[in-house]
Write a protein that holds these residues in place. Structure first.
Motif, PDB file in Angstrom:
ATOM      1  N   ASN A 126       0.823  -1.210   0.000  1.00  0.00           N
ATOM      2  CA  ASN A 126       0.000   0.000   0.000  1.00  0.00           C
ATOM      3  C   ASN A 126       0.859   1.263   0.000  1.00  0.00           C
ATOM      4  N   GLU A 168       0.804   3.960  -3.112  1.00  0.00           N
ATOM      5  CA  GLU A 168       0.416   5.356  -2.888  1.00  0.00           C
ATOM      6  C   GLU A 168       1.534   6.320  -3.260  1.00  0.00           C
ATOM      7  N   PRO A 225      -5.060   2.366  -8.367  1.00  0.00           N
ATOM      8  CA  PRO A 225      -4.254   1.429  -7.579  1.00  0.00           C
ATOM      9  C   PRO A 225      -3.965   0.132  -8.330  1.00  0.00           C
TER      10      PRO A 225
END
Length: 275
Positions: A148, A152, A168
């Motif tokens: 993650n 990001e 994503p």
């Protein structure tokens, strides 16, 4: 004659591209990693067109699923005309490569494509590496840290640094669809990712660096220079030559790369089109 290439053409295509391993770096890297067949779920696969003259391949025009068009060809007016005819029918977001390949095609198709930007760059080659190291920094591969966090940061880098928006899911493919030699590095300070750079093309002779980005609040601390230096060190340890492209008007980056040992090899163009 122009036609779609298949895996049966691989040997002939590689032989042709290796005549100019710098100009054909992107195509060679993608061909080695993903082949000539277009698998739609692979962003670095695409449709490859080849131009043949008396049975000899003299030009390659790929349209990649990621939206890029990266042509190479010999100085033949016939090739440019035929390639431009196909480019008029195909959608692509970025026309990229050595200026000697891109400019003749741009001149033909620019009136029919809505051009978003036209970026004059230099293609740099490093044959005189002068390393830089900064204390209290570490490097991690995007595939080895929290997914993650990696996703990001990369999304932010593309948005703020390259004016591109990725979901994503698309960003995960950027991380995952890479071969072992295509390192995607983060520079970390006090547990925080502050910069990135990666190897975007691999051949038997070179590794091409791209995606260099530093968070706005962390700039002017030499982090971008340090991460490029680390990639250069790894590339040279493999017995290959580091290369990259840089905007000619990006004076700070040009100066930084020159101090690392890079020098101008050829003019480079990146043309972005509206799809």
């Amino acid at each position: 004659m122009i036609r779609l290439l298949t895996e049966q053409d691989r040997v002939q295509v590689m032989k042709y591209l290796q005549k100019d391993s710098f100009g054909g770096a992107f195509i060679i890297g993608n061909l080695l990693g993903f082949g000539l067949e277009n698998h739609k779920d692979q962003r670095r696969c695409g449709d490859y067109y080849g131009y043949f003259s008396q049975g000899e391949l003299i030009g390659v025009l790929p349209f990649y699923n990621m939206g890029s068009c990266i042509p190479v060809f010999e100085d033949e007016k016939e090739v440019v005309t035929s390639f431009a005819d196909i480019m008029r029918m195909r959608q692509f977001q970025v026309l990229i490569g050595m200026k000697k390949f891109i400019k003749p095609l741009y001149d033909v198709v620019s009136n029919e494509k809505e051009i978003v930007s036209y970026q004059e760059s230099s293609y740099f080659v490093n044959k005189h590496f002068s390393p830089l190291a900064i204390e209290n920094t570490t490097f991690s591969d995007a595939r080895e840290i929290n997914n993650n966090d990696a996703v990001e940061f990369i999304r932010r880098a593309y948005r703020e640094g390259f004016h591109q928006e990725h979901t994503p899911e698309e960003t995960k493919k950027i991380i995952e669809q890479r071969n072992a030699e295509e390192e995607f590095l983060f520079l970390i300070v006090d547990g925080k990712i502050v910069a990135q750079a990666y190897i975007q093309a691999v051949t038997d002779k070179i590794n091409q660096i791209g995606g260099v980005f530093t968070l706005e609040g962390e700039r002017n601390k030499r982090y971008g220079k340090a991460i490029v230096s680390e990639l250069c060190r790894r590339i040279i340890a493999r017995g290959k030559i580091p290369t990259l492209s840089v905007r000619k008007d990006n004076t700070p980056a040009v100066k930084a790369y020159v101090t690392l040992g890079f020098s101008h090899h050829d003019d480079y163009l990146i043309v972005k089109c509206k799809v």
